[in-house]
Design a protein around this motif. Structure first.
Motif, PDB file in Angstrom:
ATOM      1  N   LYS A   1       0.848   8.761   5.585  1.00  0.00           N
ATOM      2  CA  LYS A   1      -0.377   8.988   4.814  1.00  0.00           C
ATOM      3  C   LYS A   1      -0.209   8.648   3.332  1.00  0.00           C
ATOM      4  CE  LYS A   1      -2.475  10.557   8.443  1.00  0.00           C
ATOM      5  NZ  LYS A   1      -3.465   9.684   9.133  1.00  0.00           N
ATOM      6  N   GLU A   2       1.050   8.517   2.865  1.00  0.00           N
ATOM      7  CA  GLU A   2       1.280   8.255   1.447  1.00  0.00           C
ATOM      8  C   GLU A   2       0.779   6.853   1.074  1.00  0.00           C
ATOM      9  OE1 GLU A   2       5.173  10.153   3.008  1.00  0.00           O
ATOM     10  OE2 GLU A   2       3.539   8.905   3.777  1.00  0.00           O
ATOM     11  N   THR A   3       0.118   6.749  -0.050  1.00  0.00           N
ATOM     12  CA  THR A   3      -0.277   5.452  -0.590  1.00  0.00           C
ATOM     13  C   THR A   3       0.087   5.400  -2.065  1.00  0.00           C
ATOM     14  OG1 THR A   3      -2.528   6.214  -1.099  1.00  0.00           O
ATOM     15  CG2 THR A   3      -2.187   5.141   1.037  1.00  0.00           C
ATOM     16  N   GLY A   4       0.386   4.202  -2.534  1.00  0.00           N
ATOM     17  CA  GLY A   4       0.760   4.030  -3.922  1.00  0.00           C
ATOM     18  C   GLY A   4      -0.441   4.121  -4.845  1.00  0.00           C
ATOM     19  N   THR A   5      -0.159   4.112  -6.128  1.00  0.00           N
ATOM     20  CA  THR A   5      -1.235   4.203  -7.137  1.00  0.00           C
ATOM     21  C   THR A   5      -1.234   3.001  -8.062  1.00  0.00           C
ATOM     22  OG1 THR A   5       0.229   5.471  -8.607  1.00  0.00           O
ATOM     23  CG2 THR A   5      -1.195   6.726  -7.112  1.00  0.00           C
ATOM     24  N   ASP A   6      -0.352   2.024  -7.824  1.00  0.00           N
ATOM     25  CA  ASP A   6      -0.283   0.865  -8.707  1.00  0.00           C
ATOM     26  C   ASP A   6      -1.339  -0.173  -8.323  1.00  0.00           C
ATOM     27  OD1 ASP A   6       0.722  -0.286  -6.387  1.00  0.00           O
ATOM     28  OD2 ASP A   6       2.779  -0.393  -7.102  1.00  0.00           O
TER      29      ASP A   6
ATOM     30  N   ALA B   1      -1.203  -1.540  -4.603  1.00  0.00           N
ATOM     31  CA  ALA B   1      -1.628  -0.533  -3.626  1.00  0.00           C
ATOM     32  C   ALA B   1      -3.141  -0.335  -3.660  1.00  0.00           C
ATOM     33  CB  ALA B   1      -0.915   0.789  -3.893  1.00  0.00           C
ATOM     34  N   ARG B   2      -3.714  -0.285  -4.856  1.00  0.00           N
ATOM     35  CA  ARG B   2      -5.172  -0.115  -4.973  1.00  0.00           C
ATOM     36  C   ARG B   2      -5.907  -1.318  -4.380  1.00  0.00           C
ATOM     37  NH1 ARG B   2      -3.663   1.317 -10.214  1.00  0.00           N
ATOM     38  NH2 ARG B   2      -4.598  -0.610 -11.037  1.00  0.00           N
ATOM     39  N   THR B   3      -5.391  -2.514  -4.639  1.00  0.00           N
ATOM     40  CA  THR B   3      -6.019  -3.725  -4.107  1.00  0.00           C
ATOM     41  C   THR B   3      -5.992  -3.722  -2.583  1.00  0.00           C
ATOM     42  OG1 THR B   3      -5.391  -5.013  -6.064  1.00  0.00           O
ATOM     43  CG2 THR B   3      -5.901  -6.252  -4.066  1.00  0.00           C
TER      44      THR B   3
ATOM     45  N   LEU C   1       8.974 -11.329 -15.764  1.00  0.00           N
ATOM     46  CA  LEU C   1       7.848 -11.306 -14.827  1.00  0.00           C
ATOM     47  C   LEU C   1       6.773 -10.283 -15.162  1.00  0.00           C
ATOM     48  CD1 LEU C   1       9.836 -11.591 -11.477  1.00  0.00           C
ATOM     49  CD2 LEU C   1       8.774 -13.441 -12.772  1.00  0.00           C
ATOM     50  N   GLY C   2       7.055  -9.364 -16.059  1.00  0.00           N
ATOM     51  CA  GLY C   2       6.087  -8.324 -16.362  1.00  0.00           C
ATOM     52  C   GLY C   2       5.891  -7.396 -15.187  1.00  0.00           C
ATOM     53  N   GLU C   3       4.658  -6.946 -14.990  1.00  0.00           N
ATOM     54  CA  GLU C   3       4.345  -5.995 -13.915  1.00  0.00           C
ATOM     55  C   GLU C   3       4.679  -6.555 -12.538  1.00  0.00           C
ATOM     56  OE1 GLU C   3       0.472  -3.405 -12.319  1.00  0.00           O
ATOM     57  OE2 GLU C   3       0.305  -4.679 -14.096  1.00  0.00           O
ATOM     58  N   LYS C   4       4.601  -7.875 -12.403  1.00  0.00           N
ATOM     59  CA  LYS C   4       4.898  -8.528 -11.129  1.00  0.00           C
ATOM     60  C   LYS C   4       6.336  -8.292 -10.664  1.00  0.00           C
ATOM     61  CE  LYS C   4       4.898 -13.257  -9.301  1.00  0.00           C
ATOM     62  NZ  LYS C   4       4.567 -14.650  -9.684  1.00  0.00           N
ATOM     63  N   SER C   5       7.223  -7.897 -11.588  1.00  0.00           N
ATOM     64  CA  SER C   5       8.632  -7.676 -11.239  1.00  0.00           C
ATOM     65  C   SER C   5       8.804  -6.571 -10.206  1.00  0.00           C
ATOM     66  CB  SER C   5       9.439  -7.339 -12.491  1.00  0.00           C
ATOM     67  OG  SER C   5       8.995  -6.119 -13.068  1.00  0.00           O
ATOM     68  N   GLN C   6       7.781  -5.707 -10.038  1.00  0.00           N
ATOM     69  CA  GLN C   6       7.890  -4.627  -9.068  1.00  0.00           C
ATOM     70  C   GLN C   6       8.070  -5.153  -7.652  1.00  0.00           C
ATOM     71  OE1 GLN C   6       3.799  -3.186  -9.925  1.00  0.00           O
ATOM     72  NE2 GLN C   6       3.462  -3.180  -7.732  1.00  0.00           N
ATOM     73  N   LEU C   7       7.651  -6.397  -7.402  1.00  0.00           N
ATOM     74  CA  LEU C   7       7.778  -6.972  -6.069  1.00  0.00           C
ATOM     75  C   LEU C   7       9.236  -7.101  -5.643  1.00  0.00           C
ATOM     76  CD1 LEU C   7       5.078  -9.805  -6.236  1.00  0.00           C
ATOM     77  CD2 LEU C   7       4.900  -7.601  -5.070  1.00  0.00           C
TER      78      LEU C   7
ATOM     79  N   ILE D   1       0.837  -1.210   0.000  1.00  0.00           N
ATOM     80  CA  ILE D   1       0.000   0.000   0.000  1.00  0.00           C
ATOM     81  C   ILE D   1       0.870   1.257   0.000  1.00  0.00           C
ATOM     82  CG2 ILE D   1      -0.201   0.220   2.522  1.00  0.00           C
ATOM     83  CD1 ILE D   1      -3.175   0.960   2.054  1.00  0.00           C
ATOM     84  N   TYR D   2       2.121   1.158   0.495  1.00  0.00           N
ATOM     85  CA  TYR D   2       3.018   2.313   0.525  1.00  0.00           C
ATOM     86  C   TYR D   2       3.724   2.456  -0.826  1.00  0.00           C
ATOM     87  CZ  TYR D   2       2.512   1.507   5.584  1.00  0.00           C
ATOM     88  OH  TYR D   2       2.011   1.309   6.849  1.00  0.00           O
ATOM     89  N   PRO D   3       3.995   3.680  -1.251  1.00  0.00           N
ATOM     90  CA  PRO D   3       4.721   3.867  -2.516  1.00  0.00           C
ATOM     91  C   PRO D   3       6.158   3.340  -2.417  1.00  0.00           C
ATOM     92  CG  PRO D   3       3.688   5.920  -1.767  1.00  0.00           C
ATOM     93  CD  PRO D   3       3.633   4.956  -0.622  1.00  0.00           C
TER      94      PRO D   3
END
Length: 298
Positions: free
Chosen positions: A131-136, A139-141, A259-265, A117-119
C-alpha cells in the motif's frame, strides 16, 4: 487478435510489435506523423487536429498505452517534469476518448506504469499488494497515470497497469549509459551500492504485456525480473560480462550535481517482486541478471 499500441515506435513498443507480428496478431500503431501500412503494421494518425483514429480502430481487441515523454530525456527541470506529466495525461485522455467513440469496445486496456510509485527503500520488499506509495515527482506521476487509465473500467474494459522496472536492452533504456563507464575501464559502485535495482530484460517486458492481454490480469502488475539486485552486485555482474574492472566509485553528490533530481533513478531504488505475473504462471525468459546481460551483449 487486433491490438493497437500508442508509443509503438519507442523502446518497448518496437519490441512489443515485433513479438505480436511473430505471434500472428494484427498490429495498429497510433502515430502523430505516419499513416498507411508498412511491414504488416497499420499506422493510424492521432493527437492531431483532423485525426479520427476511432474510424480505423473498430473491432480492436486490446489497446496498449505506452505513450509519454521519456523520463531519460535531459535534466528534470520544472518544464521537463511538466512535459513528462502532461504527455502521459494527454495521451491517456485521448485513449479514453477513442474507447468511448468505438461502437464495440476493446476487451482490455494495458497501460504503462512504473515501479517508481513505490518509496525508495533498502529493506522493504514490494509486491502489488503493498500500500506504500512515494511522494516524489515520479511517484505522483505514476499514481495519477494509473488512476486515469483505470477510469476505463467504467466502460466495461479490463484494465491492467504494467509497472516497469529498469528495462535492460543494448541500444536503448538505462543500460547503455550505465555500461559506458565500464567500457571506458572506469566502472564501479554508484553511491553506497546498497540500493536495490529491480531490473527486467526488454524481451520479458514485451512478453509480459502480451501475457497480460491473454490472461485475466487486472489492476497493477509489476514487470520486473524475480531476482532484483543491489547496485553493487549489479555492477560487478555487468563488469564481469563486459570483462572490465570494477573499482572506481561514483559518489552520490557527483550524480546529483550532474543529473539533478533525475539522479534518484540510480541513487535510490526499490526491491520489487512481480508477484501477480508469477502467480498467473508467467515464465520469465531471463530471470537471472547474468543470463540477461550475456544475451544483450552476446
Amino acid at each position: 487478435m487486433k491490438i493497437a499500441i500508442t508509443g509503438g515506435t519507442g523502446f518497448v513498443g518496437s519490441e512489443l510489435y515485433d513479438l505480436l507480428l511473430q505471434k500472428g496478431h494484427e498490429v495498429f500503431i497510433l502515430s502523430r506523423s505516419k499513416e498507411g501500412t508498412d511491414r504488416g503494421i497499420t499506422y493510424v494518425q492521432w493527437l492531431s487536429g483532423t485525426a479520427n483514429p476511432e474510424k480505423q480502430l473498430e473491432g480492436i481487441d486490446a489497446i496498449v498505452n505506452l505513450a509519454g515523454e521519456s523520463i531519460n530525456n535531459g535534466r528534470w527541470t520544472e518544464m521537463q517534469k511538466q512535459k513528462i506529466y502532461d504527455s502521459r495525461m494527454k495521451a491517456t485522455d485521448e485513449v479514453l476518448r477513442i474507447i468511448k467513440a468505438l461502437t464495440v469496445k476493446p476487451k482490455v486496456l494495458l497501460n504503462a506504469s512504473a515501479i517508481g510509485i513505490y518509496p525508495a527503500s533498502t529493506s522493504t520488499r514490494y509486491t502489488e499488494k503493498s500500500k506504500e506509495t512515494g511522494t516524489d515527482f515520479l511517484a505522483r506521476t505514476v499514481r495519477d497515470w494509473e488512476l486515469k487509465a483505470q477510469s476505463a473500467e467504467k466502460l466495461q474494459l479490463r484494465v491492467a497497469c504494467g509497472r516497469f522496472g529498469i528495462i535492460l536492452g543494448k541500444s536503448e533504456g538505462a543500460l547503455p549509459l550505465m555500461a559506458l563507464p565500464y567500457k571506458l575501464f572506469v566502472g564501479g559502485p554508484i553511491g553506497s551500492g546498497n540500493n536495490w535495482m529491480s531490473w527486467v530484460h526488454v524481451t520479458d517486458v514485451a512478453n509480459a504485456l502480451l501475457f497480460a492481454i491473454e490472461h485475466p490480469i487486472s489492476g497493477p502488475f509489476n514487470i520486473t525480473a524475480p531476482h532484483a539486485k543491489r547496485m553493487n552486485e549489479f555492477g560487478k555482474t555487468l563488469a564481469n560480462v563486459l570483462k572490465r574492472p570494477y573499482y572506481f566509485p561514483v559518489p552520490s553528490f557527483a550524480l546529483k550535481f550532474a543529473l539533478g533530481e533525475k539522479s534518484q533513478l540510480v541513487i535510490e531504488g526499490q526491491h520489487v517482486i512481480p508477484q501477480v505475473l508469477l502467480d498467473a504462471g508467467y515464465s520469465f525468459h531471463f530471470p537471472n541478471l547474468e543470463s540477461a546481460l550475456r544475451d544483450i551483449y552476446r
